[in-house]
Design an enzyme around this catalytic site. Structure first.
Site, PDB file in Angstrom:
ATOM      1  N   ASP A 195      45.495  50.930  35.860  1.00 22.61           N
ATOM      2  CA  ASP A 195      44.952  49.583  35.834  1.00 22.61           C
ATOM      3  C   ASP A 195      44.916  49.140  34.354  1.00 22.61           C
ATOM      4  O   ASP A 195      45.068  49.976  33.453  1.00 22.61           O
ATOM      5  CB  ASP A 195      43.532  49.608  36.430  1.00 22.61           C
ATOM      6  CG  ASP A 195      42.793  48.307  36.221  1.00 22.61           C
ATOM      7  OD1 ASP A 195      43.365  47.245  36.521  1.00 22.61           O
ATOM      8  OD2 ASP A 195      41.631  48.356  35.733  1.00 22.61           O
TER       9      ASP A 195
ATOM     10  N   ASP B 117      42.780  45.906  32.952  1.00 21.38           N
ATOM     11  CA  ASP B 117      41.509  45.309  32.511  1.00 21.38           C
ATOM     12  C   ASP B 117      40.340  46.256  32.764  1.00 21.38           C
ATOM     13  O   ASP B 117      40.087  46.651  33.896  1.00 21.38           O
ATOM     14  CB  ASP B 117      41.275  43.980  33.225  1.00 21.38           C
ATOM     15  CG  ASP B 117      42.364  42.988  32.872  1.00 21.38           C
ATOM     16  OD1 ASP B 117      42.554  42.750  31.669  1.00 21.38           O
ATOM     17  OD2 ASP B 117      43.029  42.472  33.791  1.00 21.38           O
TER      18      ASP B 117
HETATM   19  C1  XBP Z   1      41.459  42.305  36.593  1.00 15.99           C
HETATM   20  C2  XBP Z   1      41.139  40.932  36.861  1.00 15.99           C
HETATM   21  C3  XBP Z   1      41.946  39.895  36.247  1.00 15.99           C
HETATM   22  C4  XBP Z   1      41.495  39.271  34.981  1.00 15.99           C
HETATM   23  C5  XBP Z   1      42.068  37.881  34.857  1.00 15.99           C
HETATM   24  O1  XBP Z   1      41.199  43.111  37.730  1.00 15.99           O
HETATM   25  O2  XBP Z   1      40.297  40.644  37.664  1.00 15.99           O
HETATM   26  O3  XBP Z   1      41.941  38.900  37.180  1.00 15.99           O
HETATM   27  O4  XBP Z   1      40.089  39.209  34.928  1.00 15.99           O
HETATM   28  O5  XBP Z   1      43.426  37.890  34.818  1.00 15.99           O
HETATM   29  P1  XBP Z   1      41.781  44.572  37.801  1.00 15.99           P
HETATM   30  P2  XBP Z   1      44.268  36.517  35.111  1.00 15.99           P
HETATM   31  O6  XBP Z   1      41.427  45.256  36.520  1.00 15.99           O
HETATM   32  O7  XBP Z   1      41.074  45.193  38.973  1.00 15.99           O
HETATM   33  O8  XBP Z   1      43.273  44.497  38.023  1.00 15.99           O
HETATM   34  O9  XBP Z   1      43.446  35.378  34.621  1.00 15.99           O
HETATM   35  O10 XBP Z   1      45.543  36.665  34.342  1.00 15.99           O
HETATM   36  O11 XBP Z   1      44.481  36.446  36.608  1.00 15.99           O
HETATM   37 MG    MG Z   2      40.153  46.855  36.080  1.00 16.26          MG
END
Ligand code: XBP
Ligand code: MG
Length: 257
Positions: free
Chosen positions: A10, A12
């Site tokens: 992953d 973020d």
């Molecule tokens: C990550 C997210 C993403 C970011 C925003 O979730 O929720 O949506 O916050 O990205 P995970 P965008 O780590 O579970 O994949 O604005 O580019 O959609």
């Molecule tokens: Mg995440």
């Protein structure tokens, strides 16, 4: 039991604390540019994180906090434009001031790469955001370190749906028994499990440490680095305070036995 052949990361909250220090800041800058007086605080953002995906998150915010809000033009266009502006801000933030990777991320990626382990990414965020983070925080050629970068709208259903991990494994041409996922959130856990991956490492952060990770094979505060040992929150002990490839191979066996 199949041998571990690929690590699927992953982005973020896992590679870097991009939610609080990247996405949140970028959303607020985009709102200000658009003349909107919305200001998402770190706390509100914690609630909004229950919905993955930036466009989806803006819609969830409106439903929950501003149900009477109506944009001037068409709703979907309004959300898409606002989100596109947010992406521009996010990319700029990755260059200046830039964001560090979490402890041990670079160490583990380099070790895995040197050992010939295949690397992939499965994230809900926009592909351009992944590229910006990797280039600026890891290495100029870091995109090439990954066989597959599965991101954003490449699948219509975002996490907690399993689709992004299923898509990544299809591209890798590997079954779940050969893959391990590295995640930070309960939405990530649901997605990983739904895709049939049993081998799951969680690194928590301030937004996710209270979530239920009873389904994970190993839960740590971070991957651990030189002089910065990682703390095991659940699962088998680590030998030297670092999550390294040996540790991953062990937990892969443990997950499938
Ligand atoms: C990550 C997210 C993403 C970011 C925003 O979730 O929720 O949506 O916050 O990205 P995970 P965008 O780590 O579970 O994949 O604005 O580019 O959609
Ligand atoms: Mg995440």
């Amino acid at each position: 039991m199949k041998q571990l052949q690929a690590l699927i990361f992953d982005v973020d909250g896992t590679l870097s604390d991009t939610e609080r220090d990247g996405h949140l800041v970028a959303f607020n800058k985009a709102f200000a540019d658009a003349g909107l007086d919305w200001n998402w605080t770190v706390e509100i953002y914690g609630d909004l994180l229950t919905v993955t995906g930036g466009k989806e998150r803006i819609k969830y915010f409106l439903e929950r906090y501003l149900p009477d809000f109506r944009p001037e033009g068409e709703f979907e266009t309004f959300v898409a434009d606002l989100h596109a502006a947010k992406t521009e801000h996010y990319k700029a933030l990755m260059v200046d001031p830039g964001l560090p990777l979490r402890p041990g991320v670079e160490r583990l990626l380099r070790e895995a790469r040197d050992a010939g382990m295949r690397l992939a990414i499965a994230t809900t965020t926009t592909p351009a955001n992944v590229t910006a983070l990797l280039r600026n925080s890891l290495a100029e050629d870091a995109e090439d370190w990954f066989d597959v970068i599965a991101a954003g709208d490449v699948v219509p259903a975002k996490k907690p749906a399993p689709d992004i991990f299923v898509w990544a494994m299809e591209q890798l041409n590997l079954p779940p028994e050969s893959c391990m996922a590295i995640e930070d959130s309960d939405n990530g856990v649901k997605s990983v499990r739904g895709a049939g991956i049993r081998s799951l490492l969680i690194t928590v952060n301030d937004y996710t440490r209270h979530q239920d990770f009873s389904d994970a094979t190993l839960v740590v505060d971070h991957l651990g680095d030189e002089g910065q040992p990682s703390k095991v929150l659940a699962g088998p002990d680590l030998v030297n305070g670092q999550v390294d490839l040996d540790a991953l191979r062990n937990i892969h066996q443990y997950a499938w036995k």
